[in-house]
Scaffold this motif. Structure first.
Motif, PDB file in Angstrom:
ATOM      1  N   ILE A   1      10.538  16.681  -0.955  1.00 25.04           N
ATOM      2  CA  ILE A   1      10.646  17.752  -1.949  1.00 25.04           C
ATOM      3  C   ILE A   1      11.124  17.187  -3.289  1.00 25.04           C
ATOM      4  O   ILE A   1      10.572  17.511  -4.345  1.00 25.04           O
ATOM      5  CB  ILE A   1      11.574  18.890  -1.441  1.00 25.04           C
ATOM      6  N   GLU A   2      12.128  16.314  -3.261  1.00 26.74           N
ATOM      7  CA  GLU A   2      12.626  15.700  -4.506  1.00 26.74           C
ATOM      8  C   GLU A   2      11.544  14.854  -5.162  1.00 26.74           C
ATOM      9  O   GLU A   2      11.422  14.827  -6.390  1.00 26.74           O
ATOM     10  CB  GLU A   2      13.856  14.832  -4.222  1.00 26.74           C
ATOM     11  N   PHE A   3      10.755  14.141  -4.349  1.00 22.82           N
ATOM     12  CA  PHE A   3       9.667  13.320  -4.883  1.00 22.82           C
ATOM     13  C   PHE A   3       8.697  14.199  -5.677  1.00 22.82           C
ATOM     14  O   PHE A   3       8.338  13.899  -6.818  1.00 22.82           O
ATOM     15  CB  PHE A   3       8.935  12.602  -3.729  1.00 22.82           C
TER      16      PHE A   3
ATOM     17  N   SER B   1       1.976   4.669   7.554  1.00 24.86           N
ATOM     18  CA  SER B   1       2.719   4.909   6.310  1.00 24.86           C
ATOM     19  C   SER B   1       3.231   3.585   5.750  1.00 24.86           C
ATOM     20  O   SER B   1       3.733   2.736   6.474  1.00 24.86           O
ATOM     21  CB  SER B   1       3.861   5.888   6.548  1.00 24.86           C
ATOM     22  N   HIS B   2       3.082   3.425   4.437  1.00 24.96           N
ATOM     23  CA  HIS B   2       3.545   2.222   3.744  1.00 24.96           C
ATOM     24  C   HIS B   2       5.040   2.286   3.446  1.00 24.96           C
ATOM     25  O   HIS B   2       5.719   1.266   3.425  1.00 24.96           O
ATOM     26  CB  HIS B   2       2.794   2.051   2.413  1.00 24.96           C
ATOM     27  N   LEU B   3       5.529   3.492   3.179  1.00 25.42           N
ATOM     28  CA  LEU B   3       6.923   3.695   2.801  1.00 25.42           C
ATOM     29  C   LEU B   3       7.437   4.996   3.401  1.00 25.42           C
ATOM     30  O   LEU B   3       6.661   5.908   3.659  1.00 25.42           O
ATOM     31  CB  LEU B   3       7.052   3.840   1.274  1.00 25.42           C
TER      32      LEU B   3
ATOM     33  N   ALA C   1      10.650   5.770  -1.492  1.00 29.69           N
ATOM     34  CA  ALA C   1       9.658   5.908  -2.558  1.00 29.69           C
ATOM     35  C   ALA C   1      10.290   6.419  -3.853  1.00 29.69           C
ATOM     36  O   ALA C   1      11.049   7.379  -3.845  1.00 29.69           O
ATOM     37  CB  ALA C   1       8.555   6.863  -2.110  1.00 29.69           C
ATOM     38  N   ASP C   2       9.959   5.761  -4.956  1.00 28.82           N
ATOM     39  CA  ASP C   2      10.463   6.153  -6.271  1.00 28.82           C
ATOM     40  C   ASP C   2       9.316   6.780  -7.069  1.00 28.82           C
ATOM     41  O   ASP C   2       8.330   6.101  -7.370  1.00 28.82           O
ATOM     42  CB  ASP C   2      10.999   4.918  -6.991  1.00 28.82           C
ATOM     43  N   PRO C   3       9.438   8.067  -7.417  1.00 28.18           N
ATOM     44  CA  PRO C   3       8.364   8.735  -8.162  1.00 28.18           C
ATOM     45  C   PRO C   3       7.979   8.004  -9.451  1.00 28.18           C
ATOM     46  O   PRO C   3       6.837   8.099  -9.894  1.00 28.18           O
ATOM     47  CB  PRO C   3       8.950  10.115  -8.474  1.00 28.18           C
ATOM     48  N   ALA C   4       8.913   7.265 -10.031  1.00 27.89           N
ATOM     49  CA  ALA C   4       8.627   6.537 -11.273  1.00 27.89           C
ATOM     50  C   ALA C   4       7.540   5.478 -11.072  1.00 27.89           C
ATOM     51  O   ALA C   4       6.896   5.056 -12.033  1.00 27.89           O
ATOM     52  CB  ALA C   4       9.903   5.885 -11.811  1.00 27.89           C
ATOM     53  N   ASP C   5       7.316   5.059  -9.828  1.00 28.23           N
ATOM     54  CA  ASP C   5       6.323   4.023  -9.521  1.00 28.23           C
ATOM     55  C   ASP C   5       4.907   4.575  -9.400  1.00 28.23           C
ATOM     56  O   ASP C   5       3.969   3.809  -9.189  1.00 28.23           O
ATOM     57  CB  ASP C   5       6.668   3.323  -8.199  1.00 28.23           C
ATOM     58  N   TYR C   6       4.734   5.898  -9.494  1.00 31.49           N
ATOM     59  CA  TYR C   6       3.433   6.514  -9.217  1.00 31.49           C
ATOM     60  C   TYR C   6       2.922   7.322 -10.403  1.00 31.49           C
ATOM     61  O   TYR C   6       3.703   7.903 -11.160  1.00 31.49           O
ATOM     62  CB  TYR C   6       3.529   7.408  -7.960  1.00 31.49           C
ATOM     63  N   ASP C   7       1.595   7.355 -10.526  1.00 24.99           N
ATOM     64  CA  ASP C   7       0.935   8.114 -11.582  1.00 24.99           C
ATOM     65  C   ASP C   7       0.493   9.483 -11.088  1.00 24.99           C
ATOM     66  O   ASP C   7       0.245  10.386 -11.895  1.00 24.99           O
ATOM     67  CB  ASP C   7      -0.294   7.341 -12.078  1.00 24.99           C
ATOM     68  N   ALA C   8       0.352   9.620  -9.772  1.00 25.52           N
ATOM     69  CA  ALA C   8      -0.128  10.871  -9.197  1.00 25.52           C
ATOM     70  C   ALA C   8       0.291  10.942  -7.735  1.00 25.52           C
ATOM     71  O   ALA C   8       0.608   9.919  -7.122  1.00 25.52           O
ATOM     72  CB  ALA C   8      -1.650  10.956  -9.301  1.00 25.52           C
ATOM     73  N   VAL C   9       0.249  12.158  -7.194  1.00 23.77           N
ATOM     74  CA  VAL C   9       0.506  12.352  -5.774  1.00 23.77           C
ATOM     75  C   VAL C   9      -0.557  13.299  -5.236  1.00 23.77           C
ATOM     76  O   VAL C   9      -0.939  14.263  -5.903  1.00 23.77           O
ATOM     77  CB  VAL C   9       1.941  12.879  -5.502  1.00 23.77           C
ATOM     78  N   ILE C  10      -1.045  12.993  -4.037  1.00 30.86           N
ATOM     79  CA  ILE C  10      -2.029  13.837  -3.361  1.00 30.86           C
ATOM     80  C   ILE C  10      -1.397  14.319  -2.052  1.00 30.86           C
ATOM     81  O   ILE C  10      -0.800  13.531  -1.308  1.00 30.86           O
ATOM     82  CB  ILE C  10      -3.344  13.075  -3.100  1.00 30.86           C
TER      83      ILE C  10
END
Length: 177
Positions: free
Chosen positions: A90-92, A57-59, A64-73
């Motif tokens: 869950i919050e992410f 795992s990287h983080l 982890a801040d959801p604002a930094d990501y375009d998608a989640v798998i």
């Protein structure tokens, strides 16, 4: 028009379905996007339930801040059940959905969408045994290889991976090299 590389979060814990992590992960990277593995802790060695692949795992989900990501798998297998009790996970997912970002979940992955209370009135699919759980959470279970409902992409099993990956890559667009 050139698209920018996207950052894609993978929510992962031990016992994930090996191919449901490996194949989407490799497809994301091959298509020029950045893949970031988010787990319960940073630097954890996470092994698939079949033992054919492992990732670090990287983080942690707390970092982890959801604002930094375009998608989640969200790969399936036993991994989602290990993540269900993490408020950070869950919050992410909830923040990604609120921002209309792509959420792709396969197999048991939609369990996290149910826990995040995102299924009300949504169409999706999952591992067939989750049919009742999805309906109880307000979702509509559809038995198809891939179901897209706005920003949600869901699939049932490893056999559906080609459709799941194709739909996810299509939503991300092609990155410029």
């Amino acid at each position: 028009m050139m698209e920018h590389a996207k950052r894609v979060a993978f929510l992962l814990a031990n016992d994930f379905e090996d191919s449901e992590m490996k194949n989407p992960y490799e497809a994301i990277v091959k298509n020029g996007h950045e893949a970031v593995i988010i787990g319960l802790t940073k630097g954890a060695e996470l092994t698939g339930k079949n033992g054919t692949v492992s990732y670090t795992s990287h983080l942690s989900a707390a970092e982890a801040d959801p604002a930094d990501y375009d998608a989640v798998i969200i790969p399936g297998g036993g991994s989602p059940s290990h993540l269900l009790d993490s408020e950070h996970i869950i919050e992410f997912i909830q923040k990604m959905d609120k921002e209309g970002k792509t959420i792709a979940a396969i197999c048991h992955g939609p369990q996290l969408l149910a826990k995040a209370q995102l299924l009300d009135g949504r169409n999706l699919t999952a591992f067939p045994e989750l049919h009742a759980e999805i309906n109880d959470a307000g979702g509509r279970f559809i038995d198809k290889a891939v179901v897209v409902d706005e920003n949600l992409i869901t699939s049932r099993t490893p056999e559906d991976e080609p459709f799941f990956i194709e739909e996810t890559i299509n939503q991300l667009g092609v990155a410029a090299y």
